[in-house]
Scaffold this motif. Structure first.
Motif, PDB file in Angstrom:
ATOM      1  N   TRP A 245      44.269  56.551 107.065  1.00  0.00           N
ATOM      2  CA  TRP A 245      44.712  55.252 107.521  1.00  0.00           C
ATOM      3  C   TRP A 245      45.166  54.279 106.337  1.00  0.00           C
ATOM      4  O   TRP A 245      46.217  53.655 106.359  1.00  0.00           O
ATOM      5  N   GLU A 246      44.295  54.111 105.140  1.00  0.00           N
ATOM      6  CA  GLU A 246      44.697  53.171 104.328  1.00  0.00           C
ATOM      7  C   GLU A 246      45.198  54.048 103.214  1.00  0.00           C
ATOM      8  O   GLU A 246      46.028  53.243 102.642  1.00  0.00           O
ATOM      9  N   GLY A 247      45.595  55.154 103.321  1.00  0.00           N
ATOM     10  CA  GLY A 247      46.327  56.063 102.304  1.00  0.00           C
ATOM     11  C   GLY A 247      47.910  56.112 102.565  1.00  0.00           C
ATOM     12  O   GLY A 247      48.714  56.936 101.976  1.00  0.00           O
ATOM     13  N   GLY A 248      48.126  55.475 103.839  1.00  0.00           N
ATOM     14  CA  GLY A 248      49.706  55.502 104.134  1.00  0.00           C
ATOM     15  C   GLY A 248      49.803  55.739 105.744  1.00  0.00           C
ATOM     16  O   GLY A 248      50.927  55.287 106.230  1.00  0.00           O
ATOM     17  N   ALA A 249      48.787  56.145 106.530  1.00  0.00           N
ATOM     18  CA  ALA A 249      48.997  56.349 107.924  1.00  0.00           C
ATOM     19  C   ALA A 249      49.649  54.944 108.705  1.00  0.00           C
ATOM     20  O   ALA A 249      50.053  54.790 109.462  1.00  0.00           O
ATOM     21  N   ARG A 250      48.603  53.850 108.079  1.00  0.00           N
ATOM     22  CA  ARG A 250      48.714  52.349 108.677  1.00  0.00           C
ATOM     23  C   ARG A 250      50.199  51.951 108.334  1.00  0.00           C
ATOM     24  O   ARG A 250      50.959  51.468 109.247  1.00  0.00           O
ATOM     25  N   GLU A 251      50.665  51.904 107.204  1.00  0.00           N
ATOM     26  CA  GLU A 251      51.857  51.805 106.643  1.00  0.00           C
ATOM     27  C   GLU A 251      53.204  52.435 107.569  1.00  0.00           C
ATOM     28  O   GLU A 251      54.042  51.918 108.321  1.00  0.00           O
ATOM     29  N   HIS A 252      52.748  53.735 107.920  1.00  0.00           N
ATOM     30  CA  HIS A 252      53.865  54.624 108.688  1.00  0.00           C
ATOM     31  C   HIS A 252      54.052  53.917 110.077  1.00  0.00           C
ATOM     32  O   HIS A 252      54.969  53.793 110.374  1.00  0.00           O
ATOM     33  N   ILE A 253      52.846  53.895 110.675  1.00  0.00           N
ATOM     34  CA  ILE A 253      52.728  53.220 112.201  1.00  0.00           C
ATOM     35  C   ILE A 253      53.343  52.023 112.239  1.00  0.00           C
ATOM     36  O   ILE A 253      54.221  51.470 113.141  1.00  0.00           O
ATOM     37  N   ASP A 254      53.202  51.133 111.101  1.00  0.00           N
ATOM     38  CA  ASP A 254      53.725  49.661 111.405  1.00  0.00           C
ATOM     39  C   ASP A 254      55.212  50.034 111.059  1.00  0.00           C
ATOM     40  O   ASP A 254      56.047  49.015 111.668  1.00  0.00           O
ATOM     41  N   LYS A 255      55.820  50.665 110.219  1.00  0.00           N
ATOM     42  CA  LYS A 255      57.151  50.859 110.290  1.00  0.00           C
ATOM     43  C   LYS A 255      57.900  51.323 111.564  1.00  0.00           C
ATOM     44  O   LYS A 255      58.848  51.032 111.857  1.00  0.00           O
ATOM     45  N   LEU A 256      57.075  52.262 112.155  1.00  0.00           N
ATOM     46  CA  LEU A 256      57.461  52.643 113.497  1.00  0.00           C
ATOM     47  C   LEU A 256      57.707  51.652 114.483  1.00  0.00           C
ATOM     48  O   LEU A 256      58.557  51.358 115.165  1.00  0.00           O
TER      49      LEU A 256
END
Length: 261
Positions: A245-256
Motif C-alpha cells: 500500500w505504501e509502496g505504490g498501491a495507494r498511489e495506484h488506486i488514487d489515480k484510478l
C-alpha cells in the motif's frame, strides 16, 4: 476401550424473522462491528452504513431489475426484501467481523456534478472477516447494480474501503496490515477487478468451501460424505499488504479514482 468425554453440540442455525430490523429506526440499529462505523466519501460517491429500514427494499428492488446472472456467485440469494433482511442480520450484523455499506452516487448519465443529497442507490460493499488481532479485513459482498457497472462506482467504492482498511488512523483509516479479496475461481470478472485495483495474487485454495445447495462450484461433493449433494469451491485469493500500500498501491488506486470515467 477408553471413553473420552465430549459434550460438544453443533451450534444451531439462527432463525430470524423475514422482516428482521426492517422497521428498526436508523438511530436504534446496532451495527455490532469490531471497528468504528462511519460514512466514507469520495468526490463522486458515498458509502453509507447499511441499515435495513433504509436500504433493504431499495437493494431488493434494484436486484429485481437486473439480470439474474448478476448474483450468480453470491453465497446466497437476495431476491426479495426478506432475503436481504436475513442476509443483513445473519451474515453481517450478527458477525462482529462484518459491516456493510450502501453505495450512493450520481444518477446514471449525469454529466455535471450532483449534490450528494441527490445521489441514488447503486449497490453494496462490505468489510468481512475482519480481525482486530491479526490486523486484516476483506472486501466482500460487492454488488454493483447494472446501470452502474463499467463506471466509476466499483473503483470508488473499493478504493474507499481500501483507504479505510490500510490508511493510518491519522489519515482516517484503521491502520491494518492486510486487505484481502476472495473469489470463486470461476468468477473471472471478480478476479480481473481485483487485479485492476492493485491486488496481488496469493494463490488458489483448492476445495476451500462447500457451497450451498444449487450453487455452482468446480467439482461435485465427495460421494458418500454428509454434504455430497453440495458442490466444492476453489477460492482465488489476492491481497494488498501495508508495505505494498505504501509502496505504490495507494498511489495506484488514487489515480484510478481520479479518472473522470
Amino acid at each position: 476401550m477408553t471413553v473420552y468425554k465430549n459434550t460438544y453440540k453443533a451450534p444451531s442455525v439462527p432463525s430470524v424473522p423475514r422482516d428482521v430490523h426492517l422497521h428498526t429506526p436508523p438511530e436504534e440499529y446496532d451495527f455490532n462491528f469490531c471497528f468504528e462505523v462511519k460514512e466514507l466519501r469520495s468526490d463522486r460517491l458515498e458509502l453509507r452504513p447499511f441499515v435495513p429500514s433504509l436500504h433493504a427494499q431499495v437493494l431488493a428492488d434494484g436486484i429485481a431489475k437486473c439480470d439474474p446472472g448478476m448474483t450468480k456467485w453470491l453465497p446466497r440469494g437476495l431476491n426479495e426484501v426478506g432475503d436481504v433482511c436475513e442476509w443483513a442480520e445473519v451474515t453481517i450484523r450478527s458477525q462482529p467481523s462484518a459491516c456493510a455499506w450502501a453505495i450512493y452516487t450520481s444518477p446514471p448519465g449525469s454529466e455535471t456534478p450532483v449534490d450528494p443529497k441527490d445521489y441514488v442507490f447503486a449497490g453494496t460493499i462490505s468489510m468481512i472477516n475482519s480481525d482486530v488481532g491479526m490486523m486484516l479485513s476483506e472486501l466482500g459482498w460487492i454488488l454493483i447494480l447494472e446501470p452502474f457497472q463499467r463506471s466509476h462506482v466499483l473503483t470508488h467504492a473499493a478504493g474507499l474501503i481500501l483507504h479505510r482498511i490500510l490508511d493510518m488512523p491519522e489519515e482516517g483509516g484503521l491502520g491494518l496490515r492486510r486487505a484481502q479479496w476472495f473469489a470463486t475461481s470461476l468468477n473471472e470478472k471478480s478476479k480481473a477487478a481485483a487485479l485492476r485495483l492493485g491486488f496481488h495474487l496469493d494463490g488458489l485454495l483448492r476445495s476451500h468451501r462447500v457451497l450451498g445447495k444449487g450453487r455452482e462450484g468446480v467439482r461435485p461433493g465427495r460421494k458418500g460424505d454428509y454434504l455430497e449433494d453440495q458442490m466444492t469451491r476453489d477460492s482465488w485469493l489476492a491481497s494488498i499488504s501495508w508495505d505494498q500500500w505504501e509502496g505504490g498501491a495507494r498511489e495506484h488506486i488514487d489515480k484510478l479514482m481520479a479518472r473522470k470515467k
